[in-house]
Scaffold this motif. Structure first.
Motif, mmCIF file in Angstrom:
data_model
loop_
_atom_site.group_PDB
_atom_site.id
_atom_site.type_symbol
_atom_site.label_atom_id
_atom_site.label_comp_id
_atom_site.label_asym_id
_atom_site.label_seq_id
_atom_site.Cartn_x
_atom_site.Cartn_y
_atom_site.Cartn_z
ATOM 1 N N ASP A 190 -34.203 -9.646 25.840
ATOM 2 C CA ASP A 190 -34.489 -9.431 24.767
ATOM 3 C C ASP A 190 -33.064 -8.382 24.492
ATOM 4 N N ASP A 191 -32.672 -9.085 23.536
ATOM 5 C CA ASP A 191 -31.527 -7.197 22.730
ATOM 6 C C ASP A 191 -30.402 -8.025 23.606
ATOM 7 N N LEU A 192 -29.833 -8.942 23.544
ATOM 8 C CA LEU A 192 -28.502 -9.273 23.619
ATOM 9 C C LEU A 192 -27.017 -8.526 23.340
ATOM 10 N N GLY A 193 -26.726 -8.089 23.624
ATOM 11 C CA GLY A 193 -25.962 -7.120 22.782
ATOM 12 C C GLY A 193 -25.784 -5.956 23.016
ATOM 13 N N ALA A 194 -27.095 -4.638 23.482
ATOM 14 C CA ALA A 194 -27.629 -3.854 23.382
ATOM 15 C C ALA A 194 -26.802 -2.896 24.634
ATOM 16 N N GLU A 195 -26.499 -3.622 25.456
ATOM 17 C CA GLU A 195 -27.055 -2.979 27.009
ATOM 18 C C GLU A 195 -24.923 -2.745 27.192
ATOM 19 N N LEU A 202 -21.030 -6.520 33.019
ATOM 20 C CA LEU A 202 -21.089 -7.762 32.369
ATOM 21 C C LEU A 202 -20.820 -9.548 33.565
ATOM 22 N N GLU A 203 -20.217 -8.818 34.536
ATOM 23 C CA GLU A 203 -20.657 -9.644 36.041
ATOM 24 C C GLU A 203 -22.168 -9.770 35.966
ATOM 25 N N GLN A 204 -23.011 -9.259 35.909
ATOM 26 C CA GLN A 204 -23.736 -9.238 36.801
ATOM 27 C C GLN A 204 -24.936 -9.780 35.380
ATOM 28 N N VAL A 205 -24.258 -9.217 34.292
ATOM 29 C CA VAL A 205 -25.585 -10.234 32.982
ATOM 30 C C VAL A 205 -24.869 -11.838 33.154
ATOM 31 N N TYR A 206 -23.497 -12.082 33.209
ATOM 32 C CA TYR A 206 -23.335 -13.748 33.842
ATOM 33 C C TYR A 206 -24.004 -14.236 34.671
ATOM 34 N N ASN A 207 -24.089 -13.254 35.675
ATOM 35 C CA ASN A 207 -25.118 -13.642 37.053
ATOM 36 C C ASN A 207 -26.437 -14.566 37.024
ATOM 37 N N ILE A 208 -26.416 -13.483 35.929
ATOM 38 C CA ILE A 208 -27.802 -14.141 35.772
ATOM 39 C C ILE A 208 -28.010 -15.215 35.336
ATOM 40 N N ILE A 209 -27.846 -14.523 33.906
ATOM 41 C CA ILE A 209 -27.379 -16.213 32.576
ATOM 42 C C ILE A 209 -27.411 -18.109 33.926
ATOM 43 N N ASP A 210 -26.329 -17.179 34.688
ATOM 44 C CA ASP A 210 -25.658 -18.828 35.137
ATOM 45 C C ASP A 210 -26.399 -18.534 36.485
ATOM 46 N N ILE A 221 -33.091 -15.805 23.928
ATOM 47 C CA ILE A 221 -32.391 -14.765 23.892
ATOM 48 C C ILE A 221 -32.660 -14.482 22.932
ATOM 49 N N THR A 222 -32.280 -12.512 22.744
ATOM 50 C CA THR A 222 -32.571 -12.975 21.474
ATOM 51 C C THR A 222 -31.396 -11.784 21.426
ATOM 52 N N THR A 223 -31.042 -11.386 20.107
ATOM 53 C CA THR A 223 -29.710 -10.748 19.466
ATOM 54 C C THR A 223 -29.410 -10.230 18.354
ATOM 55 N N ASN A 224 -29.097 -9.270 17.872
ATOM 56 C CA ASN A 224 -28.459 -9.031 16.440
ATOM 57 C C ASN A 224 -27.034 -9.385 16.841
ATOM 58 N N LEU A 225 -26.654 -10.056 17.505
ATOM 59 C CA LEU A 225 -25.716 -10.752 17.123
ATOM 60 C C LEU A 225 -25.557 -11.773 16.482
ATOM 61 N N SER A 226 -24.494 -11.867 15.496
ATOM 62 C CA SER A 226 -23.840 -13.075 14.741
ATOM 63 C C SER A 226 -23.811 -14.160 15.555
ATOM 64 N N LEU A 227 -24.374 -15.780 14.947
ATOM 65 C CA LEU A 227 -23.798 -16.775 15.522
ATOM 66 C C LEU A 227 -22.106 -16.821 15.934
ATOM 67 N N SER A 228 -21.741 -16.615 15.128
ATOM 68 C CA SER A 228 -19.976 -17.022 15.430
ATOM 69 C C SER A 228 -19.412 -15.993 15.841
ATOM 70 N N GLU A 229 -20.317 -14.647 15.857
ATOM 71 C CA GLU A 229 -20.049 -13.741 16.719
ATOM 72 C C GLU A 229 -20.133 -14.512 17.952
ATOM 73 N N ILE A 230 -21.492 -15.007 18.150
ATOM 74 C CA ILE A 230 -21.395 -15.375 19.710
ATOM 75 C C ILE A 230 -20.386 -16.574 20.317
ATOM 76 N N LYS A 231 -20.126 -17.729 19.244
ATOM 77 C CA LYS A 231 -18.933 -18.650 19.397
ATOM 78 C C LYS A 231 -17.905 -18.228 19.534
ATOM 79 N N ASN A 232 -17.616 -17.310 18.246
ATOM 80 C CA ASN A 232 -16.017 -16.742 18.730
ATOM 81 C C ASN A 232 -16.168 -15.777 19.057
ATOM 82 N N PRO A 233 -16.682 -15.340 20.070
ATOM 83 C CA PRO A 233 -16.502 -14.087 20.689
ATOM 84 C C PRO A 233 -15.049 -13.129 20.659
ATOM 85 N N VAL A 234 -14.666 -11.978 20.259
ATOM 86 C CA VAL A 234 -13.361 -11.454 20.088
ATOM 87 C C VAL A 234 -13.158 -11.297 21.412
#
Ligand SMILES: [Zn+2]
Length: 276
Positions: A190-195, A202-210, A221-234
Motif C-alpha cells: 500500500d502507498d508506494l511513494g510514501a516511504e 530504495l535498494e530494499q524496495v527494489y530487492n522486495i519488488i525484484d 501496488i497502490t500509490t498516489n503517484l500518477s501513471l506518468s510519474e511512474i512511467k517517467n520518473p524524474v
C-alpha cells in the motif's frame, strides 16, 4: 505375541454400552432409538467375534461432530490468515460487503480480479491502483485481500515503511525475510511513494519488488503517484523499481470523490446537528 488375546482385548474395549430402550435381536444389541445394530460380527483368524459398532443415530452424530470440527478449524485458519496477512487492523473490515458503493467502477474491477483469481495467479497478473488521495485504492486493495483470505488464500497486505523497518531490525539474512514474503500467494503493498526515499530504502524496495518478480506471483501496488510519474520518473533512482512494477501490474486509474473527505463531512454534519 498372543494375537488372539490382543483381538480379544480390542473386542472388550469396543463393547457397546446398553442404554435405555436398547434390545437384543439375533444375539446382537440393537439401538432402541434407530433400531439398527450396535454390534456386528467379524471373522478374524477363523473365529467369529462380536465387536461394537456405531448404530445409525450414533454414526450421524459422529459425522455432525466431525463436520462442525472441520468448520471450526477452517474458521480458525482463516482468522489466522487474516491476522497475519492484514497488518493494519482497520483494513480487516474493508470488504465488498461493507463497500458504500461510492466508486462502482472500481468495485467492479476489484470484484472481477477476485472472481478471476485463479487465472490472475496462473498468469501472474497484478494491479497498480493509482490516483489521487481518497479514491478508494487502499479500500479496494483491502477488499481483494479479505475476499481471497476468506477463501483460504494467503495474502499479505503491508507497506514499504513497515517492510523496510522490519528489514532494518535484521542484522543479516535480509534475503530470507524478503524471500518469506513470497510464501503469500498475493502481496499487496500500500502507498508506494510514501516511504522515506534514501538510497538504502530504495535498494530494499527494489530487492522486495525484484524478489516478487522472480517468484512469478502477483503483486498489487497502490500509490498516489500518477501513471506518468511512474512511467517517467524524474529521478533515475526510481526507474528500475517502477519499470519492474509496470511489467508485473495492470495500471488502473482510480478516480472519484475523496472517500476520507466524504466521511469527514458526514461526521461534521452529524456533529453540527448535535449542537443545534
Ligand atoms: Zn441409534
Amino acid at each position: 505375541m498372543n494375537l488372539d488375546g490382543v483381538i480379544e482385548g480390542l473386542a472388550k474395549q469396543n463393547e457397546p454400552v446398553m442404554q435405555e430402550g436398547d434390545y437384543i435381536k439375533d444375539d446382537l444389541l440393537i439401538c432402541g432409538k434407530c433400531n439398527t445394530p450396535k454390534e456386528c460380527l467379524v471373522e478374524i483368524l477363523g473365529t467369529v467375534r462380536k465387536f461394537g459398532c456405531l448404530c445409525k443415530c450414533q454414526s450421524e452424530r459422529y459425522k455432525n461432530e466431525q463436520a462442525k470440527l472441520r468448520q471450526r478449524e477452517a474458521f480458525e485458519r482463516i482468522n489466522r490468515l487474516r491476522t497475519q496477512g492484514i497488518q493494519d487492523r482497520s483494513f480487516r473490515d474493508w470488504t465488498f460487503e461493507n463497500d458504500d458503493g461510492s466508486n462502482p467502477q472500481l468495485t467492479d474491477k476489484a470484484r472481477r480480479y477476485c472472481e478471476k483469481w485463479d487465472e490472475m495467479y496462473q498468469d501472474n497478473i497484478g494491479l497498480l491502483l493509482w490516483g489521487n488521495v481518497g479514491t478508494g485504492k487502499t479500500y479496494f486493495a483491502a477488499c481483494i485481500a479479505n475476499y481471497l483470505i476468506d477463501r483460504g488464500i494467503p495474502v499479505l497486505m503491508t507497506n514499504f515503511i513497515r517492510l523496510t523497518n522490519a528489514l532494518m531490525k535484521l542484522d543479516e539474512d535480509k534475503n530470507t525475510y524478503i524471500q518469506s514474503l513470497n510464501n503469500y500467494k498475493l502481496l499487496i503493498i500500500d502507498d508506494l511513494g510514501a516511504e522515506r526515499q534514501n538510497e538504502y530504502m530504495l535498494e530494499q524496495v527494489y530487492n522486495i519488488i525484484d524478489s516478487r518478480y522472480k517468484s512469478k506471483q502477483p503483486l498489487i501496488i497502490t500509490t498516489n503517484l500518477s501513471l506518468s510519474e511512474i512511467k517517467n520518473p524524474v529521478d533515475i533512482k526510481y526507474s528500475r523499481i517502477y519499470s519492474r512494477i509496470l511489467e508485473m501490474c495492470v495500471a488502473i486509474k482510480c478516480e472519484g470523490a475523496d472517500r476520507r473527505k466524504k466521511t469527514f463531512i458526514a461526521k461534521i454534519e452529524k456533529a453540527k446537528k448535535l449542537f443545534d
